[in-house]
Enzyme design. Structure first.
Site, PDB file in Angstrom:
ATOM      1  N   MET A   1       0.841  -1.170   0.000  1.00 23.94           N
ATOM      2  CA  MET A   1       0.000   0.000   0.000  1.00 23.94           C
ATOM      3  C   MET A   1       0.891   1.240   0.000  1.00 23.94           C
ATOM      4  O   MET A   1       1.321   1.696   1.054  1.00 23.94           O
ATOM      5  CB  MET A   1      -0.905  -0.033   1.227  1.00 23.94           C
ATOM      6  N   PRO A   2       1.209   1.800  -1.149  1.00 27.74           N
ATOM      7  CA  PRO A   2       2.008   3.027  -1.199  1.00 27.74           C
ATOM      8  C   PRO A   2       1.243   4.207  -0.612  1.00 27.74           C
ATOM      9  O   PRO A   2       0.049   4.369  -0.830  1.00 27.74           O
ATOM     10  CB  PRO A   2       2.256   3.247  -2.689  1.00 27.74           C
ATOM     11  N   ILE A   3       1.967   5.019   0.162  1.00 24.20           N
ATOM     12  CA  ILE A   3       1.434   6.269   0.678  1.00 24.20           C
ATOM     13  C   ILE A   3       2.350   7.378   0.184  1.00 24.20           C
ATOM     14  O   ILE A   3       3.559   7.347   0.416  1.00 24.20           O
ATOM     15  CB  ILE A   3       1.382   6.279   2.217  1.00 24.20           C
TER      16      ILE A   3
END
Length: 64
Positions: A1-3
């Site tokens: 999950m890239p932020i």
């Protein structure tokens, strides 16, 4: 999950932020091979008096 965190001086329109979120999401998903729904973008609007560069507050360097 890239932020993805974006910190910038306040003053951009909602339309500009919307486009930024769309492009960052699309291109990050393409590059890392993930689903766009798994990418989060956080925009922090900072006032000039809360940002410094070169030893000076931006509010002093770039007054309105």
């Amino acid at each position: 999950m890239p932020i993805i965190r974006v910190e910038m001086v306040a003053g951009r329109t909602v339309e500009q932020k919307r486009e930024l979120v769309e492009v960052l999401t699309r291109e990050t998903a393409r590059i890392v091979g993930s689903s766009p729904s798994s990418i989060f973008v956080v925009i922090d609007d900072l006032t000039k008096e809360n940002w410094g560069a070169g030893g000076k507050l931006l509010s002093d360097t770039y007054p309105d």
